[in-house]
Motif scaffolding. Structure first.
Motif, PDB file in Angstrom:
ATOM      1  N   GLU A 166      -5.880  -2.166   8.316  1.00 28.00           N
ATOM      2  CA  GLU A 166      -4.745  -2.564   7.487  1.00 28.00           C
ATOM      3  C   GLU A 166      -3.485  -2.011   8.133  1.00 28.00           C
ATOM      4  O   GLU A 166      -3.414  -0.822   8.423  1.00 28.00           O
ATOM      5  CB  GLU A 166      -4.922  -2.017   6.071  1.00 28.00           C
ATOM      6  N   SER A 180       0.880  -1.163   0.000  1.00 26.49           N
ATOM      7  CA  SER A 180       0.000   0.000   0.000  1.00 26.49           C
ATOM      8  C   SER A 180       0.917   1.212   0.000  1.00 26.49           C
ATOM      9  O   SER A 180       1.612   1.474   0.979  1.00 26.49           O
ATOM     10  CB  SER A 180      -0.911   0.017   1.228  1.00 26.49           C
ATOM     11  N   THR A 211      -3.202  -6.991   4.915  1.00 29.20           N
ATOM     12  CA  THR A 211      -4.501  -6.446   4.515  1.00 29.20           C
ATOM     13  C   THR A 211      -5.625  -6.954   5.414  1.00 29.20           C
ATOM     14  O   THR A 211      -5.591  -8.087   5.899  1.00 29.20           O
ATOM     15  CB  THR A 211      -4.814  -6.825   3.058  1.00 29.20           C
TER      16      THR A 211
END
Length: 380
Positions: A321, A256, A263
């Motif tokens: 996350e 990310s 995640t």
């Protein structure tokens, strides 16, 4: 102030990826919503809807609450709150990526046929501009509005924007907060207001600033159970991400922005699978208990016998996350695919991947991992 407006301006930093779907799928099953210039934005209706849902826990003054968040079909009144669409601060400073997912057959433990899907997400790190106005008609409503804004500012950690918020998407932080008032009793404010076409972070500062440091906040009825955990990686981990570059490894761990992440979709799926395995071991096929323990906790679709449709059972379970730290990410593992019938290798089935391995003595690889259950049953 008896009559006037409260002006609220700030920047919203996305601490996690954002999903604002357009309802169309030219590039994926669900694409990000874009304006006519091709830039992502958050509709004001979506943002105000999130605020309304968050503040539903407030019961101190229903009359003032309905002035800000009216139910128009019942009350026939306009809202005292005016909000602009949230536009990205720097229109060229954003990145859209595609993530994919699958649905697991809970009984067989493998991917369900035809249940693969993908969706676009706006990567974390971008900034949106938030502009709001509240029309004030009494000193009581003025104080109530300040109290609500103070509560919003101090509880943004519990506010999520967009879709899949229970899976760690849409986490925000408020930056450069400005709160000013436009007082109808002051001629200079009226003169300034008539010369301003749109409230921005620059011209809002020409009004009088409101100090809310001593303002109280609402007590939110947050009946939830929360855990904040730290994990370490014993051997290796990979949540696969695939590249279009033929020179890259066939599969690497998902990122990310520039960070490797754990995640929310993966961890929630793993926990649900484990919970179902424990449940099936203890209770076998008890549909009533399965509905009470598993579906009510993790969410699902329930069959409605009356109209033969499926209704959504909302999830009580949410995760964030989180970034994975102290890892090595450049070690390639080469693999082959085995024919289960002959025991030999399948021709042209050589592939490689790059999992993450723990690095050094500090093995606290996953910090501040949050699990939250809203309104849990006693049995949970």
């Amino acid at each position: 102030m008896n009559k006037g407006k409260i002006l609220f301006n700030c920047e919203i930093k996305m601490l996690a990826p954002l999903i604002i779907g357009s309802g169309e799928g030219d590039n994926s099953d669900s694409d990000i919503l874009l304006n006519k210039k091709g830039v992502p934005f958050i509709p004001a209706t979506s943002f105000v809807g999130v605020l309304k849902s968050f503040f539903k826990a407030i019961k101190e003054n229903d009359v003032f609450f309905k002035k800000i968040f009216p139910q128009k079909e019942k009350e026939g009144k306009d809202s005292a709150l005016i909000c602009d669409d949230l536009i990205i601060k720097n229109p060229i400073d954003f990145k859209i990526v595609i993530r994919d997912g699958i649905k697991i057959n809970n009984k067989r433990g493998i991917a369900q046929e035809g249940a693969k899907f993908d969706y676009q997400v706006l990567e974390k790190g971008c900034f949106f501009i938030l502009n709001m106005e509240i029309d004030i008609d009494s000193i009581e409503f003025y104080n109530y509005s300040k109290k609500m804004l103070k509560t919003f500012i101090e509880n943004t950690n519990d506010i999520r924007l967009g879709a899949k918020t229970n899976l760690g998407f849409g986490k925000i932080e408020l930056i450069d907060i400005n709160i000013y008032e436009y007082d109808f009793s002051k001629k200079e404010h009226i003169a300034k207001w008539l010369t301003i076409n749109k409230i921005t972070s620059e011209n809002i500062k020409s009004f009088d600033k409101i100090n809310i440091e001593k303002t109280e906040t609402f007590k939110l009825n947050d009946n939830s159970f929360e855990m904040l955990l730290t994990f370490e990686i014993n051997n290796s981990i990979i949540i696969k991400s695939y590249s279009n570059n033929p020179e890259d490894s066939d599969a690497t761990h998902i990122k990310s922005g520039n960070d490797y992440v754990l995640t929310g979709t993966s961890i929630k799926g793993a926990l649900r699978a484990r919970a179902e395995k424990i449940f099936n071991t203890l209770f076998e096929t008890n549909e009533e208990l399965y509905q009470k323990f598993i579906k009510s906790l993790f969410g699902d679709f329930a069959d409605d016998k009356k109209d033969k449709n499926k209704t959504l059972v909302p999830s009580k379970f949410s995760v964030d996350e989180v970034v994975i730290e102290n890892i090595v990410s450049d070690e390639i593992q080469t693999r082959i695919k085995i024919d289960r019938f002959t025991g030999g290798t399948i021709e042209s089935a050589l592939f490689d991947n790059m999992p993450l391995f723990p690095k050094g003595e500090n093995k606290n690889n996953i910090k501040n991992f949050r699990i939250k259950i809203k309104e849990p049953f006693e049995s949970h």
